[in-house]
Design an enzyme around this catalytic site. Structure first.
Site, PDB file in Angstrom:
ATOM      1  N   GLU A 142      -1.034 -18.594 -19.677  1.00 59.62           N
ATOM      2  CA  GLU A 142      -0.878 -18.111 -18.605  1.00 59.62           C
ATOM      3  C   GLU A 142      -0.145 -19.256 -17.921  1.00 59.62           C
ATOM      4  O   GLU A 142       0.658 -19.370 -16.568  1.00 59.62           O
ATOM      5  CB  GLU A 142      -1.068 -17.521 -17.579  1.00 59.62           C
ATOM      6  CG  GLU A 142      -2.572 -17.833 -16.994  1.00 59.62           C
ATOM      7  CD  GLU A 142      -3.045 -17.032 -16.258  1.00 59.62           C
ATOM      8  OE1 GLU A 142      -2.260 -15.521 -15.666  1.00 59.62           O
ATOM      9  OE2 GLU A 142      -4.606 -16.978 -16.130  1.00 59.62           O
ATOM     10  N   ASP A 188       2.100 -15.065 -14.675  1.00 54.90           N
ATOM     11  CA  ASP A 188       2.425 -16.590 -14.078  1.00 54.90           C
ATOM     12  C   ASP A 188       2.665 -17.500 -14.878  1.00 54.90           C
ATOM     13  O   ASP A 188       3.143 -18.128 -14.715  1.00 54.90           O
ATOM     14  CB  ASP A 188       0.257 -16.802 -14.212  1.00 54.90           C
ATOM     15  CG  ASP A 188      -0.256 -16.471 -12.567  1.00 54.90           C
ATOM     16  OD1 ASP A 188       0.768 -17.079 -12.090  1.00 54.90           O
ATOM     17  OD2 ASP A 188      -1.096 -15.672 -12.516  1.00 54.90           O
ATOM     18  N   CYS A 246      -0.449  -9.513 -21.031  1.00 57.75           N
ATOM     19  CA  CYS A 246      -0.783  -8.477 -20.636  1.00 57.75           C
ATOM     20  C   CYS A 246      -0.342  -8.534 -19.075  1.00 57.75           C
ATOM     21  O   CYS A 246      -0.815  -7.978 -18.253  1.00 57.75           O
ATOM     22  CB  CYS A 246      -2.079  -8.050 -20.011  1.00 57.75           C
ATOM     23  SG  CYS A 246      -2.912 -10.220 -19.304  1.00 57.75           S
ATOM     24  N   HIS A 254       0.585  -0.899   0.093  1.00 55.74           N
ATOM     25  CA  HIS A 254      -0.137   0.105   0.219  1.00 55.74           C
ATOM     26  C   HIS A 254       0.646   1.575   0.248  1.00 55.74           C
ATOM     27  O   HIS A 254       0.629   2.136  -0.827  1.00 55.74           O
ATOM     28  CB  HIS A 254      -1.046   0.050   1.058  1.00 55.74           C
ATOM     29  CG  HIS A 254      -2.021  -0.954   1.171  1.00 55.74           C
ATOM     30  ND1 HIS A 254      -2.196  -1.919   1.877  1.00 55.74           N
ATOM     31  CD2 HIS A 254      -2.381  -1.750  -0.370  1.00 55.74           C
ATOM     32  CE1 HIS A 254      -3.569  -2.034   2.015  1.00 55.74           C
ATOM     33  NE2 HIS A 254      -3.234  -2.925   0.462  1.00 55.74           N
TER      34      HIS A 254
END
Ligand code: PEP
Ligand code: MG
Length: 611
Positions: free
Chosen positions: A460, A484, A531, A218
């Protein structure tokens, strides 16, 4: 180097402007390597905030005072939630960051935590602070011990929430208090909560340095949103720093120099000047189309996780959404999103992006992304477990709800549906049947939808890449998820920092799989995109062009850099580079070859040095 997106980087905020002499400092310079959390450079005095955490009072209370203490705790919870709501209402940060704060509000108001603390006050007669501290510690410990990295990461969130309530109980001010006066500081902390980070302003904070955290933690996300340079995960620094001491922060490379040498400062100054010039140039050209030096158009799309990122993606020059990770609608909440909620959310993104394409990926839950409403049993190896499309097929009623919502949303723009983690043709066919059913149900209900909704799949998993020529007959488009694909091809956990060096998308095994997918797409006239993170790396993007890819999707903040990279290279050069790289035997050799060929031409766009 990834770029910041300031409307115009201003000279006032440029921190490398102080010609301070460090030659006379008694302690030697110390260089600490961490993770590049948010790009940019800063030089200035440090302000250590971690020592400010609220201390815990241990006070036994009498039986008569129990109701008062319980009431005091309830009030503190309410006050904490109200404070956080205030931060949400007044914060300058974007929706993605606000949702983190909203998740904190839910945690603060969680009835289980409240009941547990109040029951401890009642049964053990410990004061509210003490009881809360024990509960938070137990919860955090349980989470930290989890094999699941997502849950382990949540342990810090629960600690922040506890600190926040403790501060209200002890009357200490929440947030970070910087010294009075106009001087901006480099904030150094063990960690910062989203509430603390979102309250910071660029004028007062030159940079952020934290001992823990990753690029996706974060603090790093918020620092990027606030345009504040940050280095996270530097390890132990608090014990090595004297308050007020000067530091040099290189958020682009992930390096912090305590008591920097004159030479380090001079080098950083040069890099900062270059960085500022490149950032403002890229920003000015952000809405120009992406074309190679020889005039071939390349489609650059954005990956998003929340609907409010869609307008930001447009602003950053995205030509569509290549990956909308819809699972984020299911995370950090106790219940499941209804069909209507999903429909409205997806429709909003489609309307924002229309007439551009939005790729709605069905939920990729499981692995390290856990949605509590799914109540998934914990397994030793979640990345290889009940995840993504497997989970959807296991819980068809939930999957159908999402598919119906997507079909209905298709009426609001240009939608296509993408399936994650397909490993076998049977899975794809079963989803196709479910989608047909969803379409029938939407039609029977008289609800509008697009005439055609293309169904594609992520490639993936190695099995999908190896059989790409089989899948390409059935799927209307393919999107390669390199994050992945690298993890499963090289057997390297994508969340493991120690193994990060092994997980290179330049690995020849990964490249051969990608090339095979591109070939299958060409054979069956199917669109193929990338992607995963690989698409946002300038050198890798050139290689992908050379392999035949013309569609890349990435974090919106990388679009400008990749667009500029593409514009400086011709297809013939990229093809020649791929032909050379295809002969090489390891990732390092491939990267070195690409760097040799292109780094001099795009050195201003690279976040790393090739010396
Ligand atoms: C990927 O695996 O490369 C991908 C884009 O999907 P995610 O990062 O959401 O797993
Ligand atoms: Mg993936």
């Amino acid at each position: 180097m990834s770029t910041r997106e300031p409307p115009e980087p201003s000279g006032v905020d440029s921190p490398i402007s102080d010609p301070v002499s460090f030659a006379s400092l008694p302690l030697p310079s110390l260089l600490l390597a961490g993770i590049a959390g948010s790009p940019g450079y800063a030089l200035g005095p440090t302000w250590v905030v971690d020592v400010e955490r609220a201390g815990v009072v241990h006070r036994a209370i009498s039986r008569q005072l129990i109701p008062d203490e319980i009431e005091r705790f309830a009030r503190a919870v309410e006050q904490t939630a109200a404070d956080l709501r205030e931060v949400v209402a007044t914060s300058r940060v974007g929706r993605a960051e606000i949702s983190i704060l909203e998740a904190y509000i839910l945690m603060v108001c969680d009835p289980t935590l409240k009941e547990k603390v109040q029951s401890r006050i009642r049964s053990e007669r410990k004061c509210a602070e003490w009881s809360l501290d024990i509960e938070i510690r137990e919860l955090s410990l349980a989470l930290r011990g989890s094999e699941n990295t997502y849950l382990a990461e949540r342990s810090r969130d629960i600690e922040f929430v506890g600190q926040r309530i403790l501060r209200v109980l002890t009357g200490k001010a929440a947030g970070i208090s910087l010294p009075e006066g106009p001087t901006p500081y480099i904030l150094v902390a063990h960690d910062l909560s989203p509430a603390e980070t979102s309250g910071l302003t660029k004028g007062r904070v030159l940079a952020i340095v934290t001992e823990v955290g990753t690029r996706t933690s974060h603090t790093a996300i918020l620092a990027r949103a606030l345009d504040i340079p940050a280095v996270v995960g530097v390890g132990e620094i608090l014990s090595k720093i004297n308050p007020g001491e000067f530091a040099l922060v290189d958020g682009s490379r992930g390096v912090v120099a305590l008591r920097p040498t004159e030479q380090a400062i001079a080098t950083a100054k040069l890099r900062d000047e270059r960085y500022q010039a490149v950032a403002s140039g890229l920003w000015r050209r952000r809405s120009q189309p992406a074309t190679t030096a020889c005039g071939v158009a390349v489609q650059l799309n954005a990956n998003i996780e929340l609907p409010t990122e869609a307008p930001l993606a447009l602003e950053k020059g995205a030509q569509g959404i290549g990956l909308y990770r819809t699972e984020f609608l299911y995370l950090d909440r106790p219940d499941l999103p209804s069909e209507d909620e999903q429909y409205q959310t997806y429709a909003r993104v489609l309307e924002t992006m229309a007439p551009l394409t939005v790729t709605l990926r069905t939920f990729d839950i499981g692995g390290d992304k856990l949605a509590s409403a799914f109540a998934l049993p914990s397994t030793l190896n979640p990345a290889l477990g009940l995840r993504a499309v497997r989970l959807g097929l296991e819980r068809p009623e939930l999957f159908l709800t999402q598919l119906r919502a997507m079909v209905r949303a298709s009426a609001h723009g240009r939608a296509r549906i993408l399936l994650p983690m397909i490993t076998a043709t049977q899975e794809f066919r079963r989803v196709r049947l479910l989608l047909d059913q969803a379409i029938r149900e939407v039609d029977d209900a008289g609800q509008p939808r697009a005439v055609s909704i293309p169904l594609g799949m992520m490639v993936e998993v190695p099995s999908a890449a190896i059989l790409a020529h089989v899948f390409a007959r059935e799927a209307e488009f393919l999107s390669i998820g390199t994050n992945d694909l690298v993890q499963y091809t090289l057997a390297v956990d994508r969340g493991n920092r120690e193994l990060a060096k092994l997980a290179s998308f330049f690995d020849p095994a990964v490249l051969q799989l990608i090339a095979g997918v591109v070939h299958a797409g060409e054979k069956w006239s199917r669109g193929v995109a990338v992607c995963g993170t690989m698409a946002s790396d300038p050198l890798a993007a050139i290689l992908l062009l050379g392999m035949g890819l013309r569609e890349l999707s990435m974090e919106a903040s990388a679009i400008a850099t990749v667009k500029e990279t593409v514009s400086r290279v011709s297809i013939a050069e990229a093809v020649a580079a791929w032909e050379r790289c295809a002969m090489l035997g390891d990732a390092q050799a491939v990267e070195a070859e690409l760097a040799m060929l292109f780094a001099p031409r795009i050195s201003d766009l690279l976040g790393r040095d090739f010396e």
